[in-house]
Design a protein around this motif. Structure first.
Motif, mmCIF file in Angstrom:
data_model
loop_
_atom_site.group_PDB
_atom_site.id
_atom_site.type_symbol
_atom_site.label_atom_id
_atom_site.label_comp_id
_atom_site.label_asym_id
_atom_site.label_seq_id
_atom_site.Cartn_x
_atom_site.Cartn_y
_atom_site.Cartn_z
ATOM 1 N N ALA A 2 -20.820 4.034 5.131
ATOM 2 C CA ALA A 2 -20.249 3.242 4.344
ATOM 3 C C ALA A 2 -18.984 3.977 3.573
ATOM 4 O O ALA A 2 -17.936 3.639 3.168
ATOM 5 N N THR A 3 -19.237 5.310 3.377
ATOM 6 C CA THR A 3 -18.413 6.452 2.746
ATOM 7 C C THR A 3 -17.268 6.523 3.706
ATOM 8 O O THR A 3 -16.124 6.382 2.864
ATOM 9 N N ILE A 4 -17.122 6.627 4.911
ATOM 10 C CA ILE A 4 -16.005 6.633 5.668
ATOM 11 C C ILE A 4 -15.342 5.297 5.550
ATOM 12 O O ILE A 4 -14.264 5.283 5.438
ATOM 13 N N ALA A 5 -15.868 4.106 5.606
ATOM 14 C CA ALA A 5 -15.262 2.865 5.646
ATOM 15 C C ALA A 5 -14.637 2.639 4.016
ATOM 16 O O ALA A 5 -13.448 2.184 4.219
ATOM 17 N N LEU A 6 -15.034 3.252 3.154
ATOM 18 C CA LEU A 6 -14.604 3.111 1.657
ATOM 19 C C LEU A 6 -13.121 4.080 1.822
ATOM 20 O O LEU A 6 -12.418 3.564 1.110
ATOM 21 N N VAL A 7 -13.315 5.119 2.338
ATOM 22 C CA VAL A 7 -12.150 6.108 2.463
ATOM 23 C C VAL A 7 -10.967 4.978 3.354
ATOM 24 O O VAL A 7 -9.675 5.148 2.919
ATOM 25 N N ILE A 8 -11.244 4.479 4.279
ATOM 26 C CA ILE A 8 -10.282 3.719 5.270
ATOM 27 C C ILE A 8 -9.900 2.448 4.139
ATOM 28 O O ILE A 8 -8.775 2.161 4.276
ATOM 29 N N LEU A 9 -10.844 1.858 3.647
ATOM 30 C CA LEU A 9 -10.455 0.636 2.680
ATOM 31 C C LEU A 9 -9.328 1.190 1.563
ATOM 32 O O LEU A 9 -8.335 0.468 1.259
ATOM 33 N N ILE A 10 -9.593 2.169 0.967
ATOM 34 C CA ILE A 10 -8.635 2.611 0.028
ATOM 35 C C ILE A 10 -7.251 3.139 0.584
ATOM 36 O O ILE A 10 -6.232 2.691 -0.026
ATOM 37 N N THR A 11 -7.326 3.543 1.813
ATOM 38 C CA THR A 11 -6.115 3.666 2.478
ATOM 39 C C THR A 11 -5.367 2.493 2.863
ATOM 40 O O THR A 11 -4.078 2.236 2.635
ATOM 41 N N LEU A 12 -6.157 1.741 3.432
ATOM 42 C CA LEU A 12 -5.357 0.226 3.764
ATOM 43 C C LEU A 12 -4.881 -0.359 2.636
ATOM 44 O O LEU A 12 -3.545 -0.979 2.626
ATOM 45 N N SER A 13 -5.602 -0.561 1.643
ATOM 46 C CA SER A 13 -5.236 -1.095 0.286
ATOM 47 C C SER A 13 -4.050 -0.578 -0.137
ATOM 48 O O SER A 13 -3.121 -1.303 -0.707
ATOM 49 N N THR A 14 -4.000 0.847 -0.181
ATOM 50 C CA THR A 14 -2.776 1.482 -0.797
ATOM 51 C C THR A 14 -1.445 1.193 0.035
ATOM 52 O O THR A 14 -0.484 0.698 -0.507
ATOM 53 N N ILE A 15 -1.681 1.291 1.241
ATOM 54 C CA ILE A 15 -0.357 0.651 2.077
ATOM 55 C C ILE A 15 0.090 -0.798 1.873
ATOM 56 O O ILE A 15 1.034 -0.870 1.826
ATOM 57 N N ALA A 16 -1.062 -1.488 1.697
ATOM 58 C CA ALA A 16 -0.548 -3.139 1.460
ATOM 59 C C ALA A 16 -0.049 -3.114 0.352
ATOM 60 O O ALA A 16 1.067 -3.926 0.109
ATOM 61 N N ILE A 17 -0.456 -2.375 -0.972
ATOM 62 C CA ILE A 17 -0.022 -2.324 -2.170
ATOM 63 C C ILE A 17 1.701 -1.793 -2.119
ATOM 64 O O ILE A 17 2.418 -2.761 -2.815
ATOM 65 N N SER A 18 1.796 -0.952 -1.401
ATOM 66 C CA SER A 18 3.119 -0.388 -1.213
ATOM 67 C C SER A 18 4.299 -1.352 -0.473
ATOM 68 O O SER A 18 5.365 -1.312 -0.723
ATOM 69 N N ARG A 19 3.736 -2.324 0.243
ATOM 70 C CA ARG A 19 4.234 -3.467 0.963
ATOM 71 C C ARG A 19 4.411 -4.559 0.258
ATOM 72 O O ARG A 19 5.520 -5.633 0.425
ATOM 73 N N CYS A 20 3.730 -5.027 -1.030
ATOM 74 C CA CYS A 20 3.633 -6.108 -1.609
ATOM 75 C C CYS A 20 5.180 -6.384 -2.336
ATOM 76 O O CYS A 20 5.636 -5.459 -2.887
ATOM 77 N N PRO A 80 8.729 -11.416 6.309
ATOM 78 C CA PRO A 80 7.693 -12.005 7.162
ATOM 79 C C PRO A 80 6.870 -10.774 7.897
ATOM 80 O O PRO A 80 5.661 -11.077 7.966
ATOM 81 N N ARG A 81 7.487 -9.773 8.451
ATOM 82 C CA ARG A 81 6.705 -8.746 9.040
ATOM 83 C C ARG A 81 5.771 -8.113 7.991
ATOM 84 O O ARG A 81 4.569 -7.842 8.681
ATOM 85 N N ASP A 82 6.121 -7.654 6.822
ATOM 86 C CA ASP A 82 5.232 -7.272 5.791
ATOM 87 C C ASP A 82 4.049 -8.285 5.501
ATOM 88 O O ASP A 82 2.989 -7.615 5.376
ATOM 89 N N HIS A 83 4.529 -9.472 5.393
ATOM 90 C CA HIS A 83 3.433 -10.578 5.171
ATOM 91 C C HIS A 83 2.095 -10.335 6.408
ATOM 92 O O HIS A 83 1.261 -10.427 5.979
ATOM 93 N N LYS A 84 2.797 -10.249 7.536
ATOM 94 C CA LYS A 84 1.912 -10.394 8.659
ATOM 95 C C LYS A 84 1.045 -9.230 8.667
ATOM 96 O O LYS A 84 -0.231 -9.255 8.780
ATOM 97 N N ALA A 85 1.891 -8.050 8.284
ATOM 98 C CA ALA A 85 0.957 -6.669 8.316
ATOM 99 C C ALA A 85 -0.097 -6.612 7.318
ATOM 100 O O ALA A 85 -1.161 -6.078 7.392
ATOM 101 N N ASN A 86 0.440 -7.275 5.959
ATOM 102 C CA ASN A 86 -0.600 -7.363 4.885
ATOM 103 C C ASN A 86 -1.813 -8.375 5.076
ATOM 104 O O ASN A 86 -2.958 -7.852 4.700
ATOM 105 N N TRP A 87 -1.615 -9.403 5.985
ATOM 106 C CA TRP A 87 -2.555 -10.152 6.423
ATOM 107 C C TRP A 87 -3.494 -9.677 7.052
ATOM 108 O O TRP A 87 -4.832 -9.584 6.941
ATOM 109 N N GLY A 88 -3.054 -8.739 8.140
ATOM 110 C CA GLY A 88 -3.972 -7.871 9.043
ATOM 111 C C GLY A 88 -4.513 -6.983 8.326
ATOM 112 O O GLY A 88 -5.900 -7.084 8.593
ATOM 113 N N ILE A 89 -4.044 -6.335 7.037
ATOM 114 C CA ILE A 89 -4.969 -5.504 6.564
ATOM 115 C C ILE A 89 -5.968 -6.208 5.585
ATOM 116 O O ILE A 89 -7.070 -5.708 5.717
ATOM 117 N N SER A 90 -5.440 -7.412 5.055
ATOM 118 C CA SER A 90 -6.767 -8.116 4.534
ATOM 119 C C SER A 90 -7.772 -8.454 5.402
ATOM 120 O O SER A 90 -8.944 -8.484 4.916
#
Lengths: 188, 188
Positions: free
Chosen positions: B170-188, B17-27
């Motif tokens: 937008a460039t900075i935002a994309l770098v952050i988006l890639i970082t967040l998505s990578t962390i989320a994938i590792s938790r799925c 559930p913690r990973d779920h919640k964290a991934n929901w936050g990332i989403s």
């Protein structure tokens, strides 16, 4: 990937040999591609840094006889970004080797994806800025009254144009590296 | 992340559930940041596309009275890349919303990381090339005999300089988006 199967002794068996083998393959590809990308940026740095042309004939339009990369700040930026990314790629070979040895460890892959992304942005900034100036040096711009300098500095222009190749090769390699690492993380 | 715990009915319980919640936050963060990045590229596209200055005084050095983005091919490239990335970011909001609804699905995150990486490279190419030309327009280059045009086209230069901001955001935002998505994938 969802994994299902019988649990042994209350401990989940997450290891799927096929995923292990695939991730090991990705780790090897990562190492090879990283080494080639480092070589690409090294070539770009050396070619740009050693470009030097002294003109025999100087027309009234050109105020410099000798053309070097640091005559244009954008080329200095290109050289700096390539040197930084080359240094990073060389150092990151260590992490890449550790992935080959332990292909299921996620944390090194996550770190590499984040750093690769930042380096991709930095390298693309340098390569693209230099390309804009190389294009201007070749074509000039009549509207802004910027004359093409490549008619005079042909050898200089050939070398700086060539130096972009290694940098763009490394850029493509970094995109592939990020893609492969992301797939590997999803399998860990 | 290794997960362990008792198996129920031979099926592994992977959901924490913690990973779920964290991934929901990332989403949610992904959705908001993606929308802002789309807005940044849209602003850059509109500001660059509508920049238009007609000079009252024309000196002998400048061959154009009217300055528009398409006088310089690099600015056309900047506008094109920003429009493409803006279109992509807007369309990808759909995938981002699907992630909020189903925050444990890996495949959409993997697709987004790969596409985000390609778009980051494209956007950085446009922004950086335009920056190189904007810098030249402001400072000129005495060695290459390229005169600064911003002394004449001050309003034009101010607007094109301003248009870069949205793109870099937008460039900075994309770098952050890639970082967040990578962390989320590792938790799925």
């Amino acid at each position: 990937m969802m994994k299902s199967g019988p649990a042994e002794g209350g401990q989940l068996t997450q290891d799927d040999p096929r995923d292990h083998k695939a991730n090991w393959g990705i780790s090897i590809s990562d190492l090879v591609m990283r080494a080639f990308a480092a070589l690409g940026t090294l070539t770009s740095t050396v070619v740009m840094g050693t470009t030097d042309q002294t003109l025999q004939i100087v027309s009234q339009f050109f105020l410099f006889r000798r053309a070097r990369y640091n005559d244009l700040p954008t080329f200095t930026f290109f050289l700096t970004t390539n040197a930084i990314v080359c240094g990073y790629l060389t150092l990151s070979l260590g992490l890449s080797i550790s992935q080959v040895i332990r292909s299921t460890v996620k944390i090194t892959r996550i770190i590499l994806v984040i750093l690769d992304t930042v380096m991709l942005a930095l390298l693309m900034a340098g390569a693209s800025a230099a390309t804009a100036i190389v294009y201007l040096a070749h074509k000039g711009n009549a509207k802004a009254n910027w004359l093409p300098i490549c008619q005079q500095y042909n050898s200089f222009c050939e070398r700086i144009s060539g130096s972009l190749v290694g940098s763009y090769f490394a850029t493509i390699a970094l995109v592939i590296l990020i893609t492969l690492s992301t797939i590997a993380i999803s399998r860990c």
